[in-house]
Design a protein around this motif. Structure first.
Motif, short mmCIF file in Angstrom:
data_model
loop_
_atom_site.label_atom_id
_atom_site.label_comp_id
_atom_site.label_asym_id
_atom_site.label_seq_id
_atom_site.Cartn_x
_atom_site.Cartn_y
_atom_site.Cartn_z
N GLU A 26 0.84 -1.20 0.00
CA GLU A 26 0.00 0.00 0.00
C GLU A 26 0.87 1.26 0.00
OE1 GLU A 26 -3.42 -0.10 2.57
OE2 GLU A 26 -3.23 2.05 2.92
N MET A 27 1.93 1.23 0.82
CA MET A 27 2.81 2.39 0.90
C MET A 27 3.49 2.68 -0.44
SD MET A 27 2.74 3.97 3.59
CE MET A 27 4.20 4.97 3.66
N GLN A 28 3.97 1.61 -1.06
CA GLN A 28 4.70 1.81 -2.33
C GLN A 28 3.80 2.45 -3.38
OE1 GLN A 28 4.01 -0.86 -4.91
NE2 GLN A 28 5.66 -0.51 -6.38
N VAL A 29 2.55 1.95 -3.51
CA VAL A 29 1.70 2.56 -4.55
C VAL A 29 1.31 3.98 -4.16
CG1 VAL A 29 0.75 0.55 -5.77
CG2 VAL A 29 -0.35 1.30 -3.72
N ALA A 47 -0.53 -0.02 -12.30
CA ALA A 47 0.19 -0.97 -11.43
C ALA A 47 -0.41 -2.35 -11.69
CB ALA A 47 0.04 -0.60 -9.96
N GLY A 48 0.47 -3.32 -11.89
CA GLY A 48 -0.02 -4.69 -12.12
C GLY A 48 -0.24 -5.39 -10.78
N ILE A 49 -1.35 -6.10 -10.68
CA ILE A 49 -1.55 -6.86 -9.43
C ILE A 49 -1.58 -8.37 -9.69
CG2 ILE A 49 -2.63 -4.99 -8.12
CD1 ILE A 49 -5.31 -6.12 -8.74
N TRP A 50 -1.91 -8.74 -10.93
CA TRP A 50 -1.83 -10.16 -11.31
C TRP A 50 -0.73 -10.20 -12.37
CZ3 TRP A 50 -7.07 -8.05 -11.59
CH2 TRP A 50 -7.85 -8.36 -10.47
N TRP A 69 -5.60 -1.15 -2.60
CA TRP A 69 -4.53 -0.12 -2.64
C TRP A 69 -4.79 0.85 -3.80
CZ3 TRP A 69 -0.03 -4.24 -2.75
CH2 TRP A 69 -0.08 -5.00 -1.56
N LEU A 70 -5.22 0.27 -4.92
CA LEU A 70 -5.46 1.13 -6.08
C LEU A 70 -6.67 2.04 -5.84
CD1 LEU A 70 -4.69 -1.28 -9.08
CD2 LEU A 70 -3.27 0.51 -8.12
N GLN A 71 -7.68 1.48 -5.16
CA GLN A 71 -8.84 2.34 -4.82
C GLN A 71 -8.38 3.52 -3.98
OE1 GLN A 71 -11.20 -0.60 -2.79
NE2 GLN A 71 -12.54 -0.95 -4.56
N LYS A 72 -7.47 3.25 -3.08
CA LYS A 72 -6.95 4.30 -2.19
C LYS A 72 -6.19 5.37 -3.01
CE LYS A 72 -5.85 4.45 2.57
NZ LYS A 72 -5.35 3.78 3.73
N VAL A 73 -5.44 4.91 -3.99
CA VAL A 73 -4.72 5.85 -4.86
C VAL A 73 -5.73 6.78 -5.52
CG1 VAL A 73 -3.44 6.03 -7.04
CG2 VAL A 73 -2.72 4.38 -5.32
N LYS A 74 -6.82 6.19 -6.00
CA LYS A 74 -7.84 6.98 -6.69
C LYS A 74 -8.45 8.02 -5.74
CE LYS A 74 -11.91 6.31 -9.53
NZ LYS A 74 -12.61 5.38 -10.40
N GLN A 75 -8.80 7.54 -4.53
CA GLN A 75 -9.41 8.47 -3.55
C GLN A 75 -8.45 9.60 -3.19
OE1 GLN A 75 -10.15 5.88 -0.25
NE2 GLN A 75 -11.82 4.83 -1.32
N GLU A 76 -7.19 9.24 -2.96
CA GLU A 76 -6.26 10.24 -2.43
C GLU A 76 -5.63 11.15 -3.48
OE1 GLU A 76 -3.54 8.83 0.51
OE2 GLU A 76 -5.17 7.93 1.69
N THR A 77 -5.55 10.66 -4.72
CA THR A 77 -4.86 11.48 -5.74
C THR A 77 -5.78 11.97 -6.85
OG1 THR A 77 -4.33 9.62 -7.17
CG2 THR A 77 -2.73 10.14 -5.43
#
Ligand code: PEP
Ligand code: MN
Length: 365
Positions: A26-29, A47-50, A69-77
């Protein structure tokens, strides 16, 4: 194919898609995405997850938990988020998690049954799809995959040019073979083509040159791998850039205009194009004259019952022509390819002629 209304078409050139090869934590993304928000041109976080890996036992992606984690990126950025899907099940999960852009990886594009299943899974969904070229240079396979999504009703479509597997040792991880995306653009004029210089280069030091070339070919955007700390990346370590390196690259990129209105430019280019047209017709006339002579040679060989391929003659043609090319400032490898193509056609023509026996035409009458 009409894709003019789609998202990719509506974006200003160059559309920049950036992010790590793989989502690792999560931190890295979040750290990578936050750094990327400083770069105005970046609109989509990848970002690839599979992860499809060549051998088992390596890091194969974070899997389903990466979606959060990707959802969080969307919310935060506020960036759109993109990930690779290799099965219909991946596509369903990604859509349910609100992933904006799905991409089909090079290994999946080469597999029409998977592509069809994914296309069916995204039918009727509000999702953007990018299709990478297959590993080997088969443009029909690439077009076929794109067509499957178009037929499933997807209009937010883009192709991604990520280069082709080099069968021999090469400076690039994947050969760009620019003629293939150019041919794709000829076949589908409305299709936005995005270049992925990271997978072409395999190393960060070629990425800038490849990106500039993609822009000079009027490609719609770039998909570039960026990691908060590439040195410890779990996948594609040597080709991922620091966010600051992407920033420098984007600043150095020249985006040339495709719509010139300068009259002096137009008349100059018009004149030069006329000269090129003239030379092209001369070349074709010369090839046709050469072809006529080959027909005469085929007749002589046939009468004397001589083999088509005369290795010594071919060797001497190569040697003399390549030396001559060099004195005219043409590269040997360029002229070699031309000569090989001309020779191949000469052999084909002679074998066609020599297969027709003179008596057989008489028999027909
Ligand atoms: C990727 O984008 O990380 C990836 C696996 O790419 P490709 O399918 O082009 O190899
Ligand atoms: Mn990668």
């Amino acid at each position: 194919m009409n894709l003019v209304q789609g998202y990719f078409h509506s974006m200003k050139r160059p559309l920049i898609i950036a992010g790590p090869c793989s989502a690792e934590s999560e931190m890295q993304v979040l750290n990578t995405a936050t750094a990327l928000t400083e770069l105005d041109a970046v609109k989509i976080f990848r970002a690839g997850i599979w992860k499809p890996r060549t051998k088992p036992g390596q890091f194969e992606g974070a899997g389903d938990k990466g979606l959060k984690w990707l959802q969080k990126v969307k919310q935060e950025t506020g960036l759109l988020i993109a990930t690779e899907v290799a099965t219909a099940n991946h596509a369903k999960k990604a859509i349910d998690a609100g992933i904006d852009v799905l991409w089909i990886g090079a290994r999946t594009t080469g597999s029409p049954i998977y592509v069809q299943e994914i296309a069916e899974a995204v039918k009727g969904q509000d999702v953007k799809v990018m299709i990478k070229n297959p590993l080997h240079p088969d443009i029909d396979l690439w077009c076929g995959a794109i067509q499957r999504f178009y037929d499933a009703g997807v209009r937010d479509l883009a192709a991604v040019h990520r280069g082709f597997y080099p069968f021999e040792k090469s400076a690039f991880r994947n050969l760009p073979l620019w003629e293939i995306p150019i041919e794709l653009q000829l076949r589908h004029k409305d299709l936005p083509i995005i270049c992925d210089p990271s997978h072409i280069a395999g190393k960060t030091n070629h990425i800038e040159t490849i990106s500039q070339h993609a822009m000079d070919l009027n490609m719609a955007g770039l998909m570039i791998e960026v990691h908060e700390n590439p040195k410890v990346a779990l996948t594609d370590r040597s080709q991922q850039m620091f966010p600051s390196e992407l920033n420098t690259l984007l600043k150095q990129l020249s985006i040339r205009d495709n719509q010139f209105i300068d009259h002096a430019y137009l008349s100059r280019i018009e004149q030069l194009r006329k000269e090129i047209d003239h030379i092209d017709y001369q070349l074709i006339d010369l090839l046709s004259q050469r072809q006529d002579i080959i027909k005469g040679i085929a007749k002589c060989k046939s009468e004397m019952n001589v083999n088509i391929l005369q290795l010594q003659r071919w060797e001497s043609i190569l040697q003399t022509r390549l030396d001559y090319a060099e004195t005219n400032n043409l590269s040997r490898s360029y002229v070699l390819k031309l000569l090989q193509s001309i020779h191949k056609e000469a052999i084909r023509l002679q074998s066609e002629i020599m297969r027709i026996k003179p008596s057989s035409t008489q028999d027909d009458g």
